[in-house]
Design a protein around this motif. Sequence first.
Motif, PDB file in Angstrom:
ATOM      1  N   THR A   6       0.823  -1.211   0.000  1.00 47.55           N
ATOM      2  CA  THR A   6       0.000   0.000   0.000  1.00 47.55           C
ATOM      3  C   THR A   6       0.858   1.263   0.000  1.00 47.55           C
ATOM      4  N   PRO A   7       0.701   2.111  -1.020  1.00 47.63           N
ATOM      5  CA  PRO A   7       1.454   3.368  -1.051  1.00 47.63           C
ATOM      6  C   PRO A   7       1.170   4.215   0.185  1.00 47.63           C
ATOM      7  N   GLY A   8       2.228   4.788   0.747  1.00 48.60           N
ATOM      8  CA  GLY A   8       2.069   5.695   1.879  1.00 48.60           C
ATOM      9  C   GLY A   8       1.742   5.035   3.194  1.00 48.60           C
ATOM     10  N   ALA A   9       1.900   3.709   3.256  1.00 51.39           N
ATOM     11  CA  ALA A   9       1.561   2.992   4.488  1.00 51.39           C
ATOM     12  C   ALA A   9       2.489   1.790   4.658  1.00 51.39           C
ATOM     13  N   GLY A  10       2.486   1.223   5.872  1.00 55.74           N
ATOM     14  CA  GLY A  10       3.196  -0.019   6.132  1.00 55.74           C
ATOM     15  C   GLY A  10       4.666   0.029   5.770  1.00 55.74           C
ATOM     16  N   GLU A  11       5.144  -1.062   5.182  1.00 53.07           N
ATOM     17  CA  GLU A  11       6.561  -1.197   4.861  1.00 53.07           C
ATOM     18  C   GLU A  11       7.025  -0.145   3.858  1.00 53.07           C
ATOM     19  N   TRP A  12       6.181   0.177   2.896  1.00 53.65           N
ATOM     20  CA  TRP A  12       6.564   1.180   1.891  1.00 53.65           C
ATOM     21  C   TRP A  12       6.905   2.513   2.566  1.00 53.65           C
ATOM     22  N   LYS A  13       6.014   2.967   3.453  1.00 52.32           N
ATOM     23  CA  LYS A  13       6.212   4.255   4.127  1.00 52.32           C
ATOM     24  C   LYS A  13       7.374   4.183   5.121  1.00 52.32           C
ATOM     25  N   ALA A  14       7.473   3.099   5.867  1.00 50.31           N
ATOM     26  CA  ALA A  14       8.537   2.968   6.861  1.00 50.31           C
ATOM     27  C   ALA A  14       9.919   3.033   6.194  1.00 50.31           C
ATOM     28  N   LEU A  15      10.046   2.416   5.021  1.00 43.09           N
ATOM     29  CA  LEU A  15      11.336   2.440   4.333  1.00 43.09           C
ATOM     30  C   LEU A  15      11.591   3.779   3.645  1.00 43.09           C
ATOM     31  N   GLN A  16      10.537   4.481   3.262  1.00 48.21           N
ATOM     32  CA  GLN A  16      10.730   5.853   2.767  1.00 48.21           C
ATOM     33  C   GLN A  16      11.241   6.749   3.896  1.00 48.21           C
ATOM     34  N   ASP A  17      10.681   6.570   5.082  1.00 46.34           N
ATOM     35  CA  ASP A  17      11.154   7.334   6.243  1.00 46.34           C
ATOM     36  C   ASP A  17      12.611   6.975   6.556  1.00 46.34           C
ATOM     37  N   PHE A  18      12.961   5.713   6.380  1.00 43.84           N
ATOM     38  CA  PHE A  18      14.337   5.270   6.611  1.00 43.84           C
ATOM     39  C   PHE A  18      15.284   5.891   5.583  1.00 43.84           C
ATOM     40  N   LEU A  19      14.859   5.974   4.333  1.00 44.16           N
ATOM     41  CA  LEU A  19      15.670   6.616   3.293  1.00 44.16           C
ATOM     42  C   LEU A  19      15.934   8.082   3.654  1.00 44.16           C
ATOM     43  N   ALA A  20      14.928   8.729   4.234  1.00 42.92           N
ATOM     44  CA  ALA A  20      15.083  10.128   4.645  1.00 42.92           C
ATOM     45  C   ALA A  20      16.027  10.266   5.832  1.00 42.92           C
ATOM     46  N   ASN A  21      16.075   9.233   6.690  1.00 41.65           N
ATOM     47  CA  ASN A  21      16.909   9.293   7.897  1.00 41.65           C
ATOM     48  C   ASN A  21      17.507   7.913   8.183  1.00 41.65           C
ATOM     49  N   PRO A  22      18.525   7.494   7.403  1.00 40.93           N
ATOM     50  CA  PRO A  22      19.066   6.140   7.526  1.00 40.93           C
ATOM     51  C   PRO A  22      19.792   5.858   8.839  1.00 40.93           C
ATOM     52  N   SER A  23      20.050   6.900   9.630  1.00 37.04           N
ATOM     53  CA  SER A  23      20.735   6.672  10.907  1.00 37.04           C
ATOM     54  C   SER A  23      19.791   6.122  11.972  1.00 37.04           C
ATOM     55  N   ASP A  24      18.479   6.278  11.755  1.00 35.41           N
ATOM     56  CA  ASP A  24      17.499   5.837  12.757  1.00 35.41           C
ATOM     57  C   ASP A  24      17.043   4.405  12.474  1.00 35.41           C
ATOM     58  N   VAL A  25      17.944   3.467  12.635  1.00 31.84           N
ATOM     59  CA  VAL A  25      17.638   2.056  12.391  1.00 31.84           C
ATOM     60  C   VAL A  25      16.605   1.547  13.390  1.00 31.84           C
ATOM     61  N   ALA A  26      16.788   1.865  14.671  1.00 29.18           N
ATOM     62  CA  ALA A  26      15.860   1.389  15.702  1.00 29.18           C
ATOM     63  C   ALA A  26      14.455   1.933  15.471  1.00 29.18           C
ATOM     64  N   GLY A  27      14.363   3.195  15.086  1.00 30.43           N
ATOM     65  CA  GLY A  27      13.051   3.780  14.814  1.00 30.43           C
ATOM     66  C   GLY A  27      12.367   3.115  13.638  1.00 30.43           C
ATOM     67  N   ALA A  28      13.144   2.802  12.590  1.00 31.08           N
ATOM     68  CA  ALA A  28      12.584   2.112  11.431  1.00 31.08           C
ATOM     69  C   ALA A  28      12.093   0.729  11.820  1.00 31.08           C
ATOM     70  N   GLN A  29      12.882   0.022  12.625  1.00 32.34           N
ATOM     71  CA  GLN A  29      12.477  -1.315  13.071  1.00 32.34           C
ATOM     72  C   GLN A  29      11.183  -1.274  13.879  1.00 32.34           C
TER      73      GLN A  29
END
Length: 453
Positions: A417-440
């Motif tokens: 689903t665009p803008g939700a779930g894994e797609w959105k979480a990994l977009q947020d990770f791309l924006a801030n790759p240092s926040d591994v724990a937050g992405a998890q």
Amino acid sequence: MHRHGTSRTALTWTALAAAGALALSACGGDTDEKTDPPKAAGPTGPQVELPKLDGEKLEVAAVWTGPEQANFTKVLKEFEKRTGATVTFVPAQDPIVTFLGTKIAGGAPPDVALLPQVGALVSAVQNKWAQPVGPEAQAQLDKNYSAGWKSLGAVGGTQYGVYYKAANKSLIWYNAKAFEAAGVKPPTTWKELITAADTLSASGTPAVSVAGADGWTLTDWFENVYLSQAGPEKYDQLAKHQIKWTDDSVKQALTTLGELFGRKDFLAGGPSGALSTEFPKSVTQTFTGGDRPAAAMVFEGDFVAVNIAQTEAKVGEDALVFPFPAVGGKAPVVSGGDVAVALKPSKGAQALLTFLASADAAQIQAREGGFVSPNKAVDPAAYPNDIQRNIAKALIAAGDDFRFDMSDQAPAAFGGTPGAGEWKALQDFLANPSDVAGAQAKLEADAAKAYGN
């Protein structure tokens, strides 16, 4: 093009990785177009009998757009010619289950849908939308498909789908001139990839074009790193949510991916540029601009060739490809594809499934490039160049030894689903790759909700 998968037939990925490496080893320049077979479709004349459907009108829904949609329309035109039916292509949106649900609730389902997630196939069956395949389509499946590919289209032991299109989603395409100018050779390990990216960026060409606006591409990045680093058993467990996204193996994979995503100079346009780049542009900007393309490499499946065809670059000369580098001991091979399912109990819907299960249909689209069929009967000469031909041969030679796209095995709310779930979480990770724990934490919260555990 981008979604589907299951772990039901996932065995080992070593065979396809080895076959892919062998097949692609000749892609560094040994692809003289003059030695390619002609663009013939193989045996002359129709190889599958179809009923006469004069006056019958059919609708076919899929999420394909642009040249991919145009190429599939050529297949539908041939079906019209042979049967007398009239077929209309209906553009669908992700998540396709929601799109189809709206159509069905309104009393106007398409006759056939091509579903890009195995989770969507399961949902269609559970919702009692899907029709089992008829005997003619089953006969084509039995003749042309391996047991694994047939199993992928079955739910609860009943055959519902025909896997018309497959994809090798473990490929990195590169601009030959950019590599040559920087003195870089195709890497075989992740460490070599990072070193190459550093050299390329230092030469003035950003290393990678990332389609961050489309979350599905980011799931594919993660899956390749995870499969190679954590191994197939962990991959299957995470795909079923038998282990949590807070697991240390996920931390390691995200940290590894962050080595690439965390370097702003590696990404075309930096993180913000990547997040605003949709998949088609991620490809075309890698192969335009002469000696100064926007990036030297772009990651995605064999279907990238469709988008390269929209530029002046020539596959096999200007645009070359190498297998996704090994992060752990083995290079990963993640597969994907689209399954055709009948949503109406009509003669026309079953006839179209029969056609899509035949080599006749696949060979039409194979000639256009950017397409790989899991159909064993497709003549390799139908593929337009050595690169496409070798990718297809490797897929067939591997039999059932591959891993399917993990996000496509998930419930659509999490993995599709665009803008939700894994797609959105990994977009947020791309924006801030240092926040591994937050992405998890975000990935696990969304997964737990979607999987119901």
